[in-house]
Structures are given as structure tokens and as C-alpha cells.
Design an enzyme around this catalytic site. Structure first.
Site, PDB file in Angstrom:
ATOM      1  CB  ALA A  55      -0.985  -0.029   1.170  1.00 14.83           C
ATOM      2  NE  ARG A  98      -3.040  -4.466  -6.617  1.00 13.16           N
ATOM      3  CZ  ARG A  98      -2.337  -5.153  -5.716  1.00 13.16           C
ATOM      4  NH1 ARG A  98      -1.115  -4.756  -5.394  1.00 13.16           N
ATOM      5  NH2 ARG A  98      -2.839  -6.226  -5.131  1.00 13.16           N
ATOM      6  CG  ASP A 248      -3.344  -3.604   1.156  1.00 12.12           C
ATOM      7  OD1 ASP A 248      -2.929  -4.603   1.762  1.00 12.12           O
ATOM      8  OD2 ASP A 248      -2.792  -3.119   0.146  1.00 12.12           O
ATOM      9  CE  LYS A 259      -1.652  -9.839  -1.044  1.00 13.60           C
ATOM     10  NZ  LYS A 259      -2.391  -9.569  -2.322  1.00 13.60           N
TER      11      LYS A 259
HETATM   12  O1  MRU Z   1      -1.025  -7.388  -3.303  1.00 17.00           O
HETATM   13  P1  MRU Z   1       0.047  -6.681  -2.531  1.00 17.00           P
HETATM   14  O2  MRU Z   1       1.367  -7.375  -2.591  1.00 17.00           O
HETATM   15  O3  MRU Z   1       0.130  -5.218  -2.917  1.00 17.00           O
HETATM   16  O4  MRU Z   1      -0.454  -6.742  -1.038  1.00 17.00           O
HETATM   17  C1  MRU Z   1       0.324  -6.143  -0.040  1.00 17.00           C
HETATM   18  C2  MRU Z   1      -0.201  -6.308   1.331  1.00 17.00           C
HETATM   19  O5  MRU Z   1      -1.234  -6.894   1.548  1.00 17.00           O
HETATM   20  C3  MRU Z   1       0.570  -5.646   2.424  1.00 17.00           C
HETATM   21  O6  MRU Z   1       0.476  -6.366   3.613  1.00 17.00           O
HETATM   22  C4  MRU Z   1       0.012  -4.233   2.668  1.00 17.00           C
HETATM   23  O7  MRU Z   1      -0.070  -3.517   1.459  1.00 17.00           O
HETATM   24  C5  MRU Z   1       0.823  -3.463   3.639  1.00 17.00           C
HETATM   25  S1  MRU Z   1       2.407  -3.024   2.995  1.00 17.00           S
HETATM   26  C6  MRU Z   1       3.220  -2.135   4.185  1.00 17.00           C
END
Ligand code: MRU
Length: 363
Positions: A55, A98, A248, A259
Site C-alpha cells: 500500500a 488497484r 491496505d 493480503k
Molecule cells: O497485493 P500486494 O502485494 O500489494 O499486497 C500487499 C499487502 O497486503 C501488504 O500487507 C500491505 O499492502 C501493507 S504493505 C506495508
């Protein structure tokens, strides 16, 4: 082959020679290569395909994306009104990449508000471009500072020695370069604590195996990889002191989108009496979401499950459901760690006033 160790904080997203340059996270851990995005469609594709992901990192990339949009208009000789129109088109392109990570929209809103305000005040095209670039660079620097601050707050929650279980990648690669969940690990290590990490492999795109294991190794933190299906057995053994993940998007009541696979981990942590911590900057809070039901969960191409690197791993024609995120109810979250400190339930009260700066408050 394992990629070389880069500088830390990681140069996840930088401006280079009139383009946005990214560590191409699709190529890790095998290769540490830079992906150069010379225009906004290329950057949008990089975000959509997870060349840059996580994120806060998506937010930094988007901020640079609008700086790039403006710079391309400057190079094309557009006036401020035409540059603003192009910026709005590019903002829409980036916003469509996204849907779940709120940092994306926060960064786009901030940059668009800044450009609009400066143009309304009569600023010239070069002046606005310089301001957008400075704001993007500032956003990255602040994100690194945020990681250090929330890392220090979270590190105090860990015993010494400590064993941490994490999911996906919420480290330097997912942020401006330092990390949130892994920021807590790095801050604890820097404070002299002995920390080891279990990393969930994180199906289907393996951010845990490919990225978390790689960056922890690169920083010399002991890491053990597990299939996420092994998390229950690991927690039952009583060897994990804390589960820590990133986020996120966080709703006002403390519900956390992160995630896919985070929610079952929180249930397991509760079952086994292990604290479940979420680490996130204020830019990950969505004041517009009263609870997790208001959060849009991205659903991605089913081929991410039915294929691995282009090779079928499931029978042709089988159906597959591929949500990229899940929502963990706030009542399963022991504490949420931000750059303002440690917030505990009831979140309706402890998160009151916690959220991103208004887009028009800067700079
Ligand atoms: O699909 P992604 O790899 O963008 O998902 C990332 C995550 O779910 C992370 O845990 C979240 O963005 C926090 S990153 C500090």
C-alpha cells in the site's frame, strides 16, 4: 540465484532521468532489476501487475506518476490548463489500477489538489512541476520516517528474544523503503533485541517467499519460510510471540483489509492466545469507511491460482476465485501500531482523529 543486497532504506520508487524507476518486484528474489516507466500508462501497468506493490509503495509510485504526467506536459509545451486536464486523465488511469490500498487514492488526491491549488493561484507550468516532484519526494521521505516511528512504537511490544510470524510483505519493498510490519522487526533488531521471523509464503503470488524472505535475509534477520497452511501448527507449538501484518485499508472501527490469508491468521492467533498486531501509517486509514463492509476487495485473474509462471497447475476449465485481500474484524486485532503509537480496542474510541492529512493541507 539470489539478487544482490540493495541500499537500505530500499530505493523502491525513485525519479530517474525524467522517468519513474522501480525495483521490479516481479523479478525478485532471482534478480534485482530496475523497471523504468517513461509514461503514466507504463506506470499504471507496473502497479496493476505488482512490479510495485504494497500500500505505501503504491502511494509513493502514484505520487511520482502525477509528477511524471506534469513533466510530460511541460516537455510537450502544454499550458497549465491543458496540463491539468492531462493530469486528471492520468489520475483516473492510476486510480483504476488497484481498488483496495487506500494509499493510492490518498496520494493521487493530494497531488491533484496541489496542482489545482497552484494553478488557481497563477503558478506557471515549471513551478507546478517542481512542486509535484518535491511533494512526491517528500511523501517517500515521510513514509520512511513513519516506518521508523511506528517501528519503534511496535518494537516495545516485543519480548527479547522474540519470534514473529508475518504474512505477505509489509517491509521495505512495500513502502517508501523501510517497512511497517517488518519496520517493527527492524526497529527491534536495531534496539538490540534478538528477533527471528517466520514468513508465510503467501499464496498465490508468494510475496512472503519471494520478497519477505529475501529482504529479511538481505538485512541479516533470521527468517524461516512456511506454507500458510502450517501457521496453525506453528502457533499451537507456542513458539510465536506475536503475529504482525501490514494493512491496505483500515476502517474507523478497526476492521483491517490486508493480503488474503490475514483473517484466518488472526483467528488462529486468537485461538492460540498469541497477540495479533497490525502495523500501518495514518495514510492507510480510510475515514470514509465506517467498517470493513465499505472496503472494496480486489479480485484478480483466476489464472494467478490455476497457473504458476505460465504453467498450468490445475485442470483446464476449472473455476477459481482469487480475492487479493480479506477483511479482519477489528475485534481480532490486539493492537494497531501507527506513527502516533499503539492503539488498542475499542477502536471506535482509540482511532478517533486517526487518519491521513487532508489532501489540501499540504504543502
Ligand atoms: O497485493 P500486494 O502485494 O500489494 O499486497 C500487499 C499487502 O497486503 C501488504 O500487507 C500491505 O499492502 C501493507 S504493505 C506495508
Amino acid at each position: 540465484m539470489n539478487a544482490a543486497r540493495p541500499d537500505f532504506p530500499f530505493p523502491v520508487v525513485v525519479w530517474r532521468d525524467g522517468a519513474v524507476a522501480l525495483i521490479d518486484q516481479r523479478r525478485l528474489p532471482g534478480e534485482l532489476v530496475t523497471l523504468v516507466c517513461p509514461d503514466v500508462p507504463a506506470l499504471a501497468e507496473a502497479i496493476r501487475t505488482l512490479a510495485v506493490r504494497g500500500a505505501p509503495a503504491i502511494g509513493v509510485a502514484a505520487a511520482w506518476g502525477l509528477a511524471l504526467s506534469w513533466d510530460l506536459s511541460r516537455r510537450a509545451g502544454r499550458d497549465a490548463a491543458a496540463a491539468l486536464a492531462a493530469l486528471e486523465r492520468d489520475r483516473a488511469l492510476l486510480a483504476a489500477t488497484r481498488p483496495t490500498a487506500v494509499n493510492l487514492f490518498w496520494a493521487l488526491d493530494r497531488q491533484a489538489a496541489l496542482a489545482g491549488r497552484l494553478v488557481a493561484a497563477g503558478a506557471g507550468v515549471p513551478e507546478v512541476g517542481a512542486a509535484l516532484a518535491a511533494a512526491a519526494a517528500d511523501l517517500r521521505e515521510r513514509d520512511v520516517a513513519t516506518g521508523r516511528a511506528l517501528g519503534a512504537a511496535g518494537a516495545a511490544l516485543l519480548p527479547d528474544p522474540a519470534t514473529v510470524l508475518t504474512h505477505c510483505n509489509a517491509g521495505g519493498l512495500a513502502t517508501g523503503g523501510y517497512g511497517t510490519a517488518l519496520g517493527i522487526v527492524y526497529a527491534a533488531v536495531d534496539a538490540g533485541k534478538r528477533v527471528r521471523v517466520y514468513a508465510d509464503e503467501t499464496r498465490p503470488l508468494l510475496q512472503g517467499a519471494r520478497l519477505t524472505a529475501w529482504e529479511l535475509q538481505a538485512r541479516g534477520v533470521p527468517v524461516t519460510l512456511i506454507c500458510e497452511g502450517a501457521a496453525g501448527s506453528l502457533l499451537r507449538r507456542g513458539e510465536v510471540d506475536a503475529v504482525i501484518t501490514g494493512a491496505d485499508r483500515i476502517a474507523r472501527n478497526g476492521d483491517v483489509a490486508n493480503k488474503i490469508g490475514t483473517y484466518p491468521l488472526a483467528v488462529l492467533a486468537r485461538t492460540h492466545g498469541v497477540p495479533f498486531y497490525v502495523a500501518a501509517p495514518l495514510s492507510t486509514f480510510d475515514p470514509g469507511a465506517a467498517d470493513g463492509g465499505a472496503i472494496v476487495v480486489e479480485e484478480r485473474d483466476p489464472r494467478e491460482i490455476t497457473e504458476y509462471q505460465g504453467v498450468a497447475v490445475a485442470p483446464a476449465g476449472v473455476g477459481a476465485w482469487n480475492p487479493a485481500f480479506d477483511v479482519t474484524p477489528g475485534d481480532l486485532v490486539t493492537a494497531i501500531v501507527t506513527e502516533r503509537g499503539v492503539h488498542r480496542p475499542p477502536y471506535g474510541a482509540s482511532l478517533a482523529g486517526i487518519g491521513p492529512e487532508a489532501p489540501d493541507s499540504l504543502p
